[in-house]
Design a protein around this motif. Structure first.
Motif, short mmCIF file in Angstrom:
data_model
loop_
_atom_site.label_atom_id
_atom_site.label_comp_id
_atom_site.label_asym_id
_atom_site.label_seq_id
_atom_site.Cartn_x
_atom_site.Cartn_y
_atom_site.Cartn_z
N VAL A 115 0.84 -1.20 0.00
CA VAL A 115 0.00 0.00 0.00
C VAL A 115 0.88 1.25 0.00
N GLU A 116 1.89 1.28 0.87
CA GLU A 116 2.81 2.43 0.91
C GLU A 116 3.56 2.57 -0.41
N ILE A 117 4.01 1.45 -0.95
CA ILE A 117 4.73 1.48 -2.23
C ILE A 117 3.83 2.03 -3.33
N SER A 118 2.63 1.52 -3.42
CA SER A 118 1.69 1.95 -4.46
C SER A 118 1.35 3.43 -4.32
N THR A 119 1.14 3.88 -3.10
CA THR A 119 0.85 5.29 -2.86
C THR A 119 2.02 6.16 -3.29
N TYR A 120 3.22 5.75 -2.91
CA TYR A 120 4.41 6.49 -3.31
C TYR A 120 4.54 6.53 -4.84
N ILE A 121 4.42 5.38 -5.50
CA ILE A 121 4.59 5.32 -6.95
C ILE A 121 3.56 6.21 -7.65
N MET A 122 2.31 6.18 -7.19
CA MET A 122 1.27 7.02 -7.79
C MET A 122 1.64 8.51 -7.66
N HIS A 123 1.98 8.93 -6.46
CA HIS A 123 2.31 10.34 -6.23
C HIS A 123 3.57 10.74 -7.00
N ASP A 124 4.61 9.93 -6.94
CA ASP A 124 5.88 10.25 -7.56
C ASP A 124 5.76 10.30 -9.09
N THR A 125 5.03 9.36 -9.68
CA THR A 125 4.87 9.33 -11.13
C THR A 125 4.04 10.51 -11.62
N LYS A 126 3.02 10.85 -10.87
CA LYS A 126 2.20 12.03 -11.20
C LYS A 126 3.08 13.28 -11.15
N GLN A 127 3.89 13.41 -10.12
CA GLN A 127 4.78 14.56 -9.95
C GLN A 127 5.81 14.60 -11.09
N CYS A 128 6.31 13.44 -11.50
CA CYS A 128 7.27 13.35 -12.60
C CYS A 128 6.63 13.84 -13.90
N ALA A 129 5.46 13.32 -14.21
CA ALA A 129 4.75 13.72 -15.43
C ALA A 129 4.48 15.22 -15.44
N LYS A 130 4.07 15.75 -14.31
CA LYS A 130 3.78 17.19 -14.21
C LYS A 130 5.04 18.01 -14.44
N TRP A 131 6.16 17.57 -13.89
CA TRP A 131 7.42 18.30 -14.06
C TRP A 131 7.79 18.37 -15.54
N PHE A 132 7.68 17.26 -16.25
CA PHE A 132 8.02 17.27 -17.68
C PHE A 132 7.10 18.20 -18.46
N GLU A 133 5.82 18.12 -18.20
CA GLU A 133 4.86 18.99 -18.89
C GLU A 133 5.15 20.47 -18.60
N THR A 134 5.42 20.79 -17.34
CA THR A 134 5.65 22.17 -16.93
C THR A 134 6.99 22.71 -17.45
N ASN A 135 8.04 21.92 -17.34
CA ASN A 135 9.39 22.41 -17.64
C ASN A 135 9.84 22.18 -19.07
N LEU A 136 9.31 21.14 -19.72
CA LEU A 136 9.74 20.84 -21.09
C LEU A 136 8.61 20.94 -22.10
N GLY A 137 7.39 21.01 -21.62
CA GLY A 137 6.25 21.17 -22.52
C GLY A 137 5.74 19.89 -23.15
N PHE A 138 6.20 18.75 -22.67
CA PHE A 138 5.72 17.48 -23.19
C PHE A 138 5.94 16.38 -22.15
N LEU A 139 5.22 15.29 -22.33
CA LEU A 139 5.43 14.09 -21.53
C LEU A 139 6.24 13.12 -22.37
N PRO A 140 7.40 12.67 -21.89
CA PRO A 140 8.18 11.70 -22.67
C PRO A 140 7.39 10.41 -22.90
N LYS A 141 7.71 9.75 -23.97
CA LYS A 141 7.06 8.46 -24.26
C LYS A 141 7.68 7.33 -23.43
N SER A 142 8.96 7.48 -23.07
CA SER A 142 9.70 6.40 -22.40
C SER A 142 9.86 6.67 -20.90
N PHE A 143 9.94 5.56 -20.16
CA PHE A 143 10.11 5.63 -18.70
C PHE A 143 10.96 4.43 -18.27
N ALA A 144 11.98 4.68 -17.46
CA ALA A 144 12.80 3.61 -16.89
C ALA A 144 12.55 3.56 -15.39
#
Length: 181
Positions: A115-144
């Motif tokens: 549950v903690e892992i899933s909550t973290y992953i959801m929040h962190d991935t959302k924050q990651c996507a938002k950062w790319f959209e805000t700072n670079l203007g797009f969401l990358p297609k790839s994720f490692a």
């Protein structure tokens, strides 16, 4: 955009993920490694050493996986110097592909349960996507996945939910292992 033009091998690589080598901290000894049987080189964390050697393997698809927290701090979790946002934009302008590598690159083993892992992953991935959209203007297609840990499919499901299309993990071969062969 340049980012969209760099996705020419996505479908091929999704079906054949065995021809991928990954580089973390770039070292001069890696320049002698024969990478002719590899289609793709991935670089994790957005390290300055990777930036300095970005043109050394010109006949490969190159993906620089960025963790925004490292870019903002200037160092990764190991204290290695990371690129700036301006460096990342320069890579894009030069035609290199940028991918997500989570926002904060946390080790999932620090959490107590799924549950903690899933909550973290959801929040962190959302924050990651938002950062790319805000700072670079797009969401990358790839994720490692950080530390190549997909957490038994949880990261994969969440990354896809937030729009990442091509996912990378353990199928990538560390370049250090090629030095031993």
């Amino acid at each position: 955009t340049v980012q969209e033009k760099r996705t020419y091998k996505v479908n091929v690589l999704t079906n054949n993920m065995s021809n991928i080598v990954t580089i973390h901290e770039m070292e001069e000894t890696f320049l002698s490694v024969d990478l002719s049987s590899y289609d793709t080189i991935t670089y994790d964390d957005g390290l300055v050493s990777q930036l300095e050697h970005r043109h050394k393997f010109p006949n490969h698809r190159s993906i620089f996986f960025i963790s925004p927290a490292f870019i903002q701090r200037g160092v990764n979790d190991l204290g290695q110097e990371c690129m700036t946002l301006e460096h990342v934009k320069m890579l894009i302008d030069e035609g290199f592909e940028i991918g997500g590598h989570s926002y904060s690159h946390a080790k999932l083993g620090q959490f107590k349960n799924l549950v903690e892992i899933s909550t973290y992953i959801m929040h962190d991935t959302k924050q990651c996507a938002k950062w790319f959209e805000t700072n670079l203007g797009f969401l990358p297609k790839s994720f490692a996945f950080p530390y190549n840990d997909d957490c038994k499919g949880v990261y994969k499901a969440v990354a896809k939910k937030y729009g990442f299309k091509e996912l990378f993990g353990l199928e990538r071969k560390p370049i250090e292992t090629l030095l031993r062969n």
